[in-house]
Design a protein around this motif. Structure first.
Motif, PDB file in Angstrom:
ATOM      1  N   MET A 162      27.574  47.855 -60.324  1.00 57.78           N
ATOM      2  CA  MET A 162      26.908  48.628 -59.503  1.00 57.78           C
ATOM      3  C   MET A 162      25.850  49.727 -60.204  1.00 57.78           C
ATOM      4  SD  MET A 162      29.297  49.023 -56.132  1.00 57.78           S
ATOM      5  CE  MET A 162      28.141  50.195 -55.264  1.00 57.78           C
ATOM      6  N   GLU A 163      26.660  50.140 -61.276  1.00 58.90           N
ATOM      7  CA  GLU A 163      25.909  51.363 -62.157  1.00 58.90           C
ATOM      8  C   GLU A 163      24.934  50.608 -63.020  1.00 58.90           C
ATOM      9  OE1 GLU A 163      29.245  54.709 -63.420  1.00 58.90           O
ATOM     10  OE2 GLU A 163      29.533  52.488 -64.131  1.00 58.90           O
ATOM     11  N   ASN A 164      25.244  49.333 -63.346  1.00 54.58           N
ATOM     12  CA  ASN A 164      24.166  48.718 -64.203  1.00 54.58           C
ATOM     13  C   ASN A 164      22.951  48.201 -63.331  1.00 54.58           C
ATOM     14  OD1 ASN A 164      25.398  48.770 -66.703  1.00 54.58           O
ATOM     15  ND2 ASN A 164      26.571  46.802 -66.249  1.00 54.58           N
ATOM     16  N   ALA A 165      23.221  48.025 -62.151  1.00 54.08           N
ATOM     17  CA  ALA A 165      21.953  47.508 -61.261  1.00 54.08           C
ATOM     18  C   ALA A 165      21.045  48.857 -60.907  1.00 54.08           C
ATOM     19  CB  ALA A 165      22.702  47.140 -59.932  1.00 54.08           C
ATOM     20  N   ILE A 166      21.736  50.018 -60.745  1.00 54.00           N
ATOM     21  CA  ILE A 166      21.017  51.350 -60.570  1.00 54.00           C
ATOM     22  C   ILE A 166      19.997  51.651 -61.898  1.00 54.00           C
ATOM     23  CG2 ILE A 166      21.151  53.730 -60.304  1.00 54.00           C
ATOM     24  CD1 ILE A 166      23.984  52.978 -58.811  1.00 54.00           C
ATOM     25  N   LYS A 167      20.987  51.429 -63.049  1.00 58.59           N
ATOM     26  CA  LYS A 167      19.917  51.731 -64.345  1.00 58.59           C
ATOM     27  C   LYS A 167      19.135  50.781 -64.297  1.00 58.59           C
ATOM     28  CE  LYS A 167      23.907  53.460 -67.196  1.00 58.59           C
ATOM     29  NZ  LYS A 167      25.039  52.713 -67.356  1.00 58.59           N
ATOM     30  N   GLU A 168      19.062  49.351 -64.095  1.00 60.03           N
ATOM     31  CA  GLU A 168      17.788  48.509 -64.151  1.00 60.03           C
ATOM     32  C   GLU A 168      16.974  48.800 -62.984  1.00 60.03           C
ATOM     33  OE1 GLU A 168      20.098  44.929 -63.772  1.00 60.03           O
ATOM     34  OE2 GLU A 168      21.224  45.137 -65.907  1.00 60.03           O
TER      35      GLU A 168
ATOM     36  N   ARG B  76      30.555  56.348 -52.292  1.00 62.79           N
ATOM     37  CA  ARG B  76      30.204  57.747 -51.342  1.00 62.79           C
ATOM     38  C   ARG B  76      29.802  58.966 -51.959  1.00 62.79           C
ATOM     39  NH1 ARG B  76      28.127  54.463 -48.644  1.00 62.79           N
ATOM     40  NH2 ARG B  76      28.547  53.559 -46.674  1.00 62.79           N
ATOM     41  N   ALA B  77      30.666  59.171 -53.112  1.00 60.62           N
ATOM     42  CA  ALA B  77      30.620  60.317 -53.969  1.00 60.62           C
ATOM     43  C   ALA B  77      29.225  60.153 -55.042  1.00 60.62           C
ATOM     44  CB  ALA B  77      31.834  60.375 -54.608  1.00 60.62           C
ATOM     45  N   THR B  78      28.694  59.147 -55.111  1.00 61.12           N
ATOM     46  CA  THR B  78      27.869  59.017 -55.909  1.00 61.12           C
ATOM     47  C   THR B  78      26.538  59.442 -55.465  1.00 61.12           C
ATOM     48  OG1 THR B  78      28.909  57.261 -57.113  1.00 61.12           O
ATOM     49  CG2 THR B  78      26.706  57.189 -57.628  1.00 61.12           C
ATOM     50  N   PRO B  79      25.535  60.125 -56.025  1.00 59.12           N
ATOM     51  CA  PRO B  79      24.282  60.706 -55.632  1.00 59.12           C
ATOM     52  C   PRO B  79      23.138  59.370 -55.638  1.00 59.12           C
ATOM     53  CG  PRO B  79      25.028  62.358 -57.360  1.00 59.12           C
ATOM     54  CD  PRO B  79      25.921  61.163 -57.143  1.00 59.12           C
ATOM     55  N   GLY B  80      22.768  59.133 -54.266  1.00 56.77           N
ATOM     56  CA  GLY B  80      21.834  58.160 -54.157  1.00 56.77           C
ATOM     57  C   GLY B  80      22.519  56.904 -53.450  1.00 56.77           C
ATOM     58  N   LEU B  81      23.914  56.639 -53.587  1.00 60.82           N
ATOM     59  CA  LEU B  81      24.674  55.763 -52.738  1.00 60.82           C
ATOM     60  C   LEU B  81      25.337  56.215 -51.667  1.00 60.82           C
ATOM     61  CD1 LEU B  81      26.248  53.996 -55.795  1.00 60.82           C
ATOM     62  CD2 LEU B  81      24.188  53.536 -54.903  1.00 60.82           C
ATOM     63  N   GLU B  82      25.293  57.556 -51.163  1.00 67.53           N
ATOM     64  CA  GLU B  82      25.791  58.095 -49.959  1.00 67.53           C
ATOM     65  C   GLU B  82      25.514  57.353 -48.770  1.00 67.53           C
ATOM     66  OE1 GLU B  82      24.351  61.622 -52.612  1.00 67.53           O
ATOM     67  OE2 GLU B  82      23.483  59.641 -51.632  1.00 67.53           O
ATOM     68  N   LYS B  83      24.395  56.481 -48.589  1.00 64.36           N
ATOM     69  CA  LYS B  83      24.210  55.582 -47.469  1.00 64.36           C
ATOM     70  C   LYS B  83      24.202  54.485 -47.701  1.00 64.36           C
ATOM     71  CE  LYS B  83      21.700  59.512 -44.952  1.00 64.36           C
ATOM     72  NZ  LYS B  83      23.156  60.268 -45.243  1.00 64.36           N
ATOM     73  N   LEU B  84      24.640  53.777 -48.721  1.00 63.66           N
ATOM     74  CA  LEU B  84      24.565  52.629 -48.874  1.00 63.66           C
ATOM     75  C   LEU B  84      25.461  51.748 -47.938  1.00 63.66           C
ATOM     76  CD1 LEU B  84      23.788  49.993 -51.103  1.00 63.66           C
ATOM     77  CD2 LEU B  84      26.115  50.602 -52.276  1.00 63.66           C
ATOM     78  N   PRO B  85      24.877  50.680 -47.369  1.00 61.77           N
ATOM     79  CA  PRO B  85      25.647  49.942 -46.350  1.00 61.77           C
ATOM     80  C   PRO B  85      26.951  49.338 -47.026  1.00 61.77           C
ATOM     81  CG  PRO B  85      23.319  49.365 -46.079  1.00 61.77           C
ATOM     82  CD  PRO B  85      23.621  50.284 -47.407  1.00 61.77           C
ATOM     83  N   PHE B  86      28.088  49.569 -46.215  1.00 62.97           N
ATOM     84  CA  PHE B  86      29.276  49.266 -46.821  1.00 62.97           C
ATOM     85  C   PHE B  86      30.089  48.639 -45.776  1.00 62.97           C
ATOM     86  CE2 PHE B  86      33.353  49.060 -48.925  1.00 62.97           C
ATOM     87  CZ  PHE B  86      33.221  49.305 -50.401  1.00 62.97           C
ATOM     88  N   LEU B  87      30.513  47.195 -45.934  1.00 61.61           N
ATOM     89  CA  LEU B  87      31.299  46.459 -44.968  1.00 61.61           C
ATOM     90  C   LEU B  87      32.566  46.192 -45.361  1.00 61.61           C
ATOM     91  CD1 LEU B  87      31.366  44.992 -42.067  1.00 61.61           C
ATOM     92  CD2 LEU B  87      30.585  43.033 -43.398  1.00 61.61           C
ATOM     93  N   MET B  88      33.675  46.648 -45.041  1.00 59.93           N
ATOM     94  CA  MET B  88      34.969  46.469 -45.343  1.00 59.93           C
ATOM     95  C   MET B  88      35.768  45.560 -44.657  1.00 59.93           C
ATOM     96  SD  MET B  88      37.181  48.186 -47.481  1.00 59.93           S
ATOM     97  CE  MET B  88      37.122  50.068 -47.453  1.00 59.93           C
ATOM     98  N   ILE B  89      36.361  44.789 -45.516  1.00 58.91           N
ATOM     99  CA  ILE B  89      37.046  43.366 -44.966  1.00 58.91           C
ATOM    100  C   ILE B  89      38.429  43.554 -45.284  1.00 58.91           C
ATOM    101  CG2 ILE B  89      37.473  40.773 -45.224  1.00 58.91           C
ATOM    102  CD1 ILE B  89      34.462  40.575 -46.064  1.00 58.91           C
ATOM    103  N   THR B  90      39.225  43.429 -44.258  1.00 57.11           N
ATOM    104  CA  THR B  90      40.845  43.742 -44.284  1.00 57.11           C
ATOM    105  C   THR B  90      41.680  42.497 -43.428  1.00 57.11           C
ATOM    106  OG1 THR B  90      42.478  45.373 -44.320  1.00 57.11           O
ATOM    107  CG2 THR B  90      40.786  45.226 -42.583  1.00 57.11           C
ATOM    108  N   ALA B  91      42.769  42.556 -43.909  1.00 57.97           N
ATOM    109  CA  ALA B  91      43.719  41.523 -43.139  1.00 57.97           C
ATOM    110  C   ALA B  91      44.565  42.574 -42.402  1.00 57.97           C
ATOM    111  CB  ALA B  91      44.536  40.944 -43.984  1.00 57.97           C
ATOM    112  N   GLU B  92      44.565  43.755 -42.352  1.00 57.13           N
ATOM    113  CA  GLU B  92      45.140  44.880 -41.761  1.00 57.13           C
ATOM    114  C   GLU B  92      44.420  45.379 -40.572  1.00 57.13           C
ATOM    115  OE1 GLU B  92      45.809  46.466 -45.414  1.00 57.13           O
ATOM    116  OE2 GLU B  92      46.838  44.708 -45.484  1.00 57.13           O
TER     117      GLU B  92
END
Length: 131
Positions: free
Chosen positions: A47-53, A79-95
């Motif tokens: 993710m960091e590399n993708a941002i750099k690129e 969420r703690a990284t500036p610019g990524l706070e709103k990045l859509p994030f889907l969590m998958i769990t068995a619980e």
């Protein structure tokens, strides 16, 4: 589908079978630009590399339980990284534990999906995230 087919997606799961299933489902829904990582610890530098690129990921689909860095830890880092706070994030769990849902929501998850799930359910969750 209101989303671009080539939206840049990162699928994070420690089980290659599950990554394959999720990629196939995303493909069925119509997405074409999917990368995978086997753990949060692998995903983060990607993710960091993708941002750099200058081509950051636009959507993260992550498993909760992974050995080195869990989906929850990855989410918190995102969420703690500036610019990524709103990045859509889907969590998958068995619980399907209510407690986990609350923890993930507090950490800023965009949506939540419980295994096992179908492509239709995945599409529904994605549509909710991006509407």
């Amino acid at each position: 589908m209101p989303l671009k087919a080539d939206i840049k997606i990162l699928v994070v799961d420690d089980m290659s079978t599950m990554r394959k299933i999720i990629k196939n489902m995303l493909g069925q829904i119509g997405f074409t630009n999917i990368t995978e990582a086997d753990d949060g610890a692998t995903a983060w530098p990607m993710m960091e590399n993708a941002i750099k690129e200058g081509a950051p990921y636009e959507f993260i689909v992550s498993d909760w339980n992974m050995p080195q860095m869990s989906g929850l830890d990855l989410l918190k880092k995102v969420r703690a990284t500036p610019g990524l706070e709103k990045l859509p994030f889907l969590m998958i769990t068995a619980e399907a534990e209510q407690g986990n849902v609350v923890i993930a929501v507090k950490a800023g998850v965009s949506n939540f999906i419980v295994k096992p799930f179908s492509a239709a359910v995945l599409k529904e969750k994605i549509d909710k995230i991006f509407k």
